[in-house]
Design an enzyme around this catalytic site. Structure first.
Site, PDB file in Angstrom:
ATOM      1  N   SER A  60       6.893   3.122   5.888  1.00  0.00           N
ATOM      2  CA  SER A  60       7.616   2.489   4.788  1.00  0.00           C
ATOM      3  C   SER A  60       7.758   3.449   3.615  1.00  0.00           C
ATOM      4  O   SER A  60       7.042   4.439   3.508  1.00  0.00           O
ATOM      5  CB  SER A  60       6.888   1.227   4.337  1.00  0.00           C
ATOM      6  N   ALA A  61       8.650   3.131   2.722  1.00  0.00           N
ATOM      7  CA  ALA A  61       8.909   3.996   1.568  1.00  0.00           C
ATOM      8  C   ALA A  61       7.677   4.144   0.685  1.00  0.00           C
ATOM      9  O   ALA A  61       7.449   5.197   0.103  1.00  0.00           O
ATOM     10  CB  ALA A  61      10.076   3.438   0.760  1.00  0.00           C
ATOM     11  N   CYS A  62       6.862   3.104   0.595  1.00  0.00           N
ATOM     12  CA  CYS A  62       5.717   3.154  -0.312  1.00  0.00           C
ATOM     13  C   CYS A  62       4.584   4.033   0.207  1.00  0.00           C
ATOM     14  O   CYS A  62       3.650   4.320  -0.508  1.00  0.00           O
ATOM     15  CB  CYS A  62       5.206   1.753  -0.603  1.00  0.00           C
ATOM     16  N   ALA A  63       4.662   4.476   1.452  1.00  0.00           N
ATOM     17  CA  ALA A  63       3.602   5.327   1.999  1.00  0.00           C
ATOM     18  C   ALA A  63       4.166   6.572   2.662  1.00  0.00           C
ATOM     19  O   ALA A  63       3.513   7.182   3.485  1.00  0.00           O
ATOM     20  CB  ALA A  63       2.767   4.545   3.002  1.00  0.00           C
TER      21      ALA A  63
END
Length: 121
Positions: A60-63
């Protein structure tokens, strides 16, 4: 609407070519320019290295900067194990039909190769 059509064509092409492609999360409740899928049976790092000419992200974008699965991907997958070969495609206004065709072909070739030479169980 155009990006949703391209995203759906990308998914359909990957599924047609490879069969075993898992959509991470819901297709209904997703931005039209986003497709997150997993390719069972292969190592994610090997996949990213082999498709270096296509801009995708693992997880995901957050990781995207860490090497561990994000809390978002773990939540999406629920009780299922988080696959190692999870890829997030982001489509934009400049994404073309030819790029989708190229991406389908490249991923099909690389995933088949990795499944036959270095399968992960």
């Amino acid at each position: 609407a155009r990006l949703e059509l391209l995203r759906d064509r990308l998914l359909a092409g990957l599924q047609l070519e490879l069969g075993d492609v898992v959509v991470n999360g819901s297709l209904e409740h997703r931005l039209p320019n986003n497709l997150a899928v997993s390719f069972p049976g292969i190592d994610g790092e090997s996949l990213l290295i082999a498709i270096s000419d296509i801009a995708v992200s693992s997880g995901s974008a957050c990781a995207s900067q860490s090497g561990v699965p994000s809390h978002v991907l773990r939540a999406i997958m629920g009780a299922d194990p988080v696959p190692s070969a999870s890829i997030r495609f982001g489509l934009g206004r400049d994404t073309t039909d030819d790029e989708i065709t190229y991406t389908i072909g490249k991923f099909a070739s690389v995933v088949r190769h990795l499944r036959s030479t270095a399968p992960v169980r």
